[in-house]
Design an enzyme around this catalytic site. Sequence first.
Site, PDB file in Angstrom:
ATOM      1  N   PHE A  67       2.241   8.548  -1.046  1.00 56.09           N
ATOM      2  CA  PHE A  67       1.510   7.287  -0.935  1.00 56.09           C
ATOM      3  C   PHE A  67       0.045   7.517  -1.235  1.00 56.09           C
ATOM      4  CE2 PHE A  67       4.882   6.628   2.508  1.00 56.09           C
ATOM      5  CZ  PHE A  67       5.819   6.262   1.563  1.00 56.09           C
ATOM      6  N   TRP A  69       0.842  -1.203   0.000  1.00 58.04           N
ATOM      7  CA  TRP A  69       0.000   0.000   0.000  1.00 58.04           C
ATOM      8  C   TRP A  69       0.883   1.262   0.000  1.00 58.04           C
ATOM      9  CZ3 TRP A  69      -0.263   4.109   3.378  1.00 58.04           C
ATOM     10  CH2 TRP A  69      -1.349   4.968   3.241  1.00 58.04           C
ATOM     11  N   HIS A  70       2.022   1.160   0.699  1.00 59.40           N
ATOM     12  CA  HIS A  70       2.871   2.335   0.836  1.00 59.40           C
ATOM     13  C   HIS A  70       3.519   2.755  -0.475  1.00 59.40           C
ATOM     14  CE1 HIS A  70       2.438   1.626   5.135  1.00 59.40           C
ATOM     15  NE2 HIS A  70       2.768   2.898   5.268  1.00 59.40           N
ATOM     16  N   GLY A  71       3.749   1.840  -1.350  1.00 57.49           N
ATOM     17  CA  GLY A  71       4.353   2.270  -2.605  1.00 57.49           C
ATOM     18  C   GLY A  71       4.651   1.116  -3.526  1.00 57.49           C
TER      19      GLY A  71
END
Lengths: 299, 473
Positions: free
Chosen positions: B473, B325-327
């Site tokens: 993000f 999800w963060h990247g």
Amino acid sequence: MKKFLRDVSLYLSVILLIGMGISFAASYFLSKSQFYKPNFIVNNLGKNSHYTYILAGSSRGLTTVNTEEVDRNLNVKGLNISMDDTGLPSQFLMIKHYFESGYTADYCVLTLDLSHMEGSKNGLGDNDYRFVSYSDRDYVWEYFRSKEEGIVRPLTLSRYFPLFAFSYYNMELFWPALYSTVNPQFKNRFDSNGNYFYPDQVLPEDQEKEPWKTVPKTLGNPILTELEEYLKSKNCKLIVYVAPYYGTTLSITETGTYPVINHSGALKEAKYFFDINHVNNLGRNEATALFTQSLEDYF
Amino acid sequence: MLFNSIEFFLFVIPIFLIYWFPLSKNIKGQNLLLLVGSYFFYGWWDWRFLFLIAFSSILDYFIGKNLESETAERKRKIWLWLSVLVNLGLLGFFKYFNFFITSFSEAFTFFGYTIPVYRLDIILPVGISFYTFQTMSYTLDIYRRKIKASHDVISFMAFVSFFPQLVAGPIERASHLLPQFNSVRNFNYSWAISGAKIFVWGMFKKIVIADNAAILVEGIFSKYGEQSSLTLIMGSILFSFQIYGDFSGYSDMAVGLSRMLGFDLISNFKFPYLSRNISAFWKHWHISLSTWFRDYLYIPLGGNRLGKKRAMVNIFIVFLVSGFWHGANWTFIVWGMIHGLVYLFYLIAGEKKEDDTLVLSFSTLGNILVTFSLVSLAFIFFRSPSIHDSMGYLSGIFVGKGESSFLLGNSRQMIMTIISCIGILILMAYEIASKRKNLIEVKLSKYDLVFIGLCTLFLGAFKNHLDFVYFQF
């Protein structure tokens, strides 16, 4: 709601007032110090000092010529007023600062950089904040006012509200001011003649292999004409000096009436250079010897 | 437009005054003002992003209404899947397209085939991961009949785009935030003052700690091969505080602004670096995302209802997805994996029920330091541009031959190091004091407020005006 707005305004005012007090104190200590070159000029030189020559410029002016050596060989008195990371507009301001502080000189040797020969970008220089102690002087304030951009202009506002400058440039102004309270004689990377030198580090090998090139340049920067006029009004003659570059020889077309000492391609060996724009200590000795010979013709 | 910029203050002060003076008794007017203000705020980055958020909001608004009115379970599922697919599709396209296409090509290269890569020149819309998750929670909760659908398109769109938390959270649940858009908001002095205080505290964390540390961290991480082991350790510690100052600073400012507008957002951080184990850390770090994954991924996967082994698999999946999800980078996936593994190890070793109050003792301090060290080591993957760099950085810590120290490189870097350390000490002193009193956030007295305000003025990295890390993000 009104109480909220009143309280927020109150706390903001208290923080700003204390901040102003701290900033005024910091400004005072910095103005009495020799931490930066503009303070050094005002606080270190005797009243109405006269020098045979002053050497202005950027880091190339600061580190190429050892004025102490020149003075010894020519029996003259020189002062290096160059400041690192500056362009021609900031250098002009420094020259003005010298004369407007009540000092005189016969010659002003300007170490001109390649990037300022034909023109200079308008805008504040990286180290112009060092003049903040003198924002009450018209030439400094006028300079800040004309160069600074943005919604809040900390240096321009510093004439009345030093808080803005000491907060925005806290690392560059507040901390040095703090240090100056305990050591007001400290000079930030220059000696009592205003000189500084790079260590004997030699140019990296990859840069050494680059072929030498000759670059044609015209001295068309309008600031040069303005500077020449200003110096005339102060009975001072302008000499333009181009310090050695590694890998580049400048072929200069002169447009002004001032003489040009072009040593751009004078040192060919990599052992003289710290990087392609700056000589090391060894190169400094060579460049100073060459500079002394050239300067002798004008004295 | 950053919260700590002049532009933002010029934007928010008129909004605040109009909101509480001419519109104080007009809830529809307040919502419209928030919507227009939020779209202006978001469009400040790139006006093209507005089409995306408007499309996402309107789609979920109509799907929400259909999910509520529809009684046939099959049709309801279709509506839900439409919402999930469109939202995740947009997120996937803008955020992960290039990652997948490059990874696909690299996989083929590994087996000896070469296929050309057509990367798209896509700008990642700021905060897309945050508002996508927020709108998804809305449709998921209506599907589960936990909340009613919104029948006011303005308040719904204002809920999705609410500017204090639009670009970096906290990721709010519709069940918590949406009703607040539909109820009268009266000005509450104490609530607004607590908002102003937490806003100042957040600004301190961002400007003094995160923005100063960012310069040092960049210098160390970009030339990690030359740095000494001690400098690399310091670099990872500074990055831990940079990311915390940056993200929790943003969250605090978002919470503070919302309170000044009469809203209540959930707390996103509760002194995470005072956690005594990894489980406690995740209960106090990015709480809105952790609880989102718990409710919409971990529990639907079976949670702990299907036995301990299955629960452990589910936990690991959640950490992997959380990392992703963060990247769109393997580094984030590995970061998630490390946390997942440490968490599982902690579970296997025997989870302990703990009191949230901080009692200072050697064993507590030891546990806090061990947890912080693990978190900092994992953050090396989070910060590095590639796995190769992360491994290089780690080997530099343990068997490094570098000798230079960026932190002592010149007087400027030394001053910056001193400022960062002073900032961190102030932060931790306030957090320890607050946690010992069992508070969930730092409460500043009037003297603290003046002190923190002055620290921000004279220690803040105003010249190093950086975007918030989590915007990407």
